[in-house]
Design an enzyme around this catalytic site. Structure first.
Site, PDB file in Angstrom:
ATOM      1  N   TYR A 159       0.824  -1.223   0.000  1.00 10.74           N
ATOM      2  CA  TYR A 159       0.000   0.000   0.000  1.00 10.74           C
ATOM      3  C   TYR A 159       0.851   1.262   0.000  1.00 10.74           C
ATOM      4  CZ  TYR A 159      -4.602   2.156   0.823  1.00 10.74           C
ATOM      5  OH  TYR A 159      -5.776   2.845   0.705  1.00 10.74           O
TER       6      TYR A 159
ATOM      7  N   LYS B  96      -3.809   8.150   3.434  1.00 17.13           N
ATOM      8  CA  LYS B  96      -5.035   7.868   4.181  1.00 17.13           C
ATOM      9  C   LYS B  96      -4.921   8.362   5.625  1.00 17.13           C
ATOM     10  CE  LYS B  96      -7.619   5.798   1.084  1.00 17.13           C
ATOM     11  NZ  LYS B  96      -8.855   6.427   0.586  1.00 17.13           N
TER      12      LYS B  96
END
Length: 255
Positions: free
Chosen positions: A154, A161
């Site tokens: 990720y 995020k």
């Protein structure tokens, strides 16, 4: 029978495919009585095709959340289409390929900046572009992927995020006086177009098969869509700055 969004007007971003969480949020919102307006970038025609699968017709407008002119003209377009707004669904995230897939230590700042701008700052810029449309208050709901952890593959979407989650808290602080609630849904992995753009996504998603207390179905965006609609409704009138996990309970399990 009335729905929980009867009479509400909702702006929905991020409808790319029928498999996207945003599509299911838009579908359920319509089923619950809302009038919706969709945004799309860079291919509005793609979203227009997907929108035909909604219960009722929904107009699609082009919106690049990094484009100041697009944001500057958004209020007038939405006012012409809907009159006002009661809610916003922020389902926008992007990172260049060199910011994903195990390249964390080698990613240039330009790519990091793009990820932060599109995935985090846009929550604020989109909301501010619509602020005057929510004179009677409203609900802003975004999508995150639990940023407390470092996930395989990720990479810089993780810090992006985390920035999104912090942005949500500060927005909740500053917009509460205008009766605008700001919350996020932390969804488990869904096999959407956005997810499939992450190299090695299957490795990340396999964690759910091993550790999720509730059985997790990567092909079912409906639970996350329902949570978004619930947060858009009046059923959470004093909830803001929150992150609601819709991940089968994995966030609560240590090992």
């Amino acid at each position: 029978m009335s729905g929980i969004l009867d009479g509400k007007r909702i702006l929905v971003t991020g409808v790319l495919r029928e498999s996207s969480i945003a599509f299911h949020a838009a579908k359920i919102a319509q089923e619950q009585g809302a009038e919706i307006l969709l945004t799309a970038f860079p291919r509005p025609s793609l979203t227009e095709r997907i929108a035909r699968k909604l219960p009722r017709p929904a107009k699609v407008i082009e919106l690049d959340v990094t484009n100041a002119e697009h944001l500057g003209g958004l209020e007038d377009i939405v006012r012409e289409e809907l009159g006002s707004l009661d809610g916003i669904v922020h389902s926008i995230g992007f990172a260049p390929q060199d910011a994903l897939g195990g390249n964390f230590l080698n990613t240039p700042f330009e790519s990091v900046a793009t990820a932060m701008h599109v995935s985090a700052y846009s929550l604020k810029s989109l909301t501010m572009a619509c602020l005057k449309l929510m004179e009677d208050g409203g609900s802003v709901v975004g999508l995150t992927f639990d940023a407390r952890f470092a996930w395989p593959q990720y990479d810089w979407m993780g810090p992006a995020k985390a920035a999104l989650e912090a942005t949500n808290r500060y927005m909740a602080r500053d917009l509460g006086k205008q009766n605008i609630r700001c919350n996020l849904v932390a969804a488990g992995p869904i096999g959407s177009m956005a997810a499939k753009s992450i190299p090695g996504f299957e490795e990340l998603a396999s964690v759910w098969d091993q550790r999720s207390p509730l059985e997790w179905d990567m092909s079912d965006p409906d639970p996350a869509g329902r949570a978004i609609v619930a947060l858009l409704s009046d059923w959470f009138p004093k909830t803001t700055g929150e992150i609601v996990h819709v991940d089968g309970g994995l966030h609560a399990i240590g090992a």
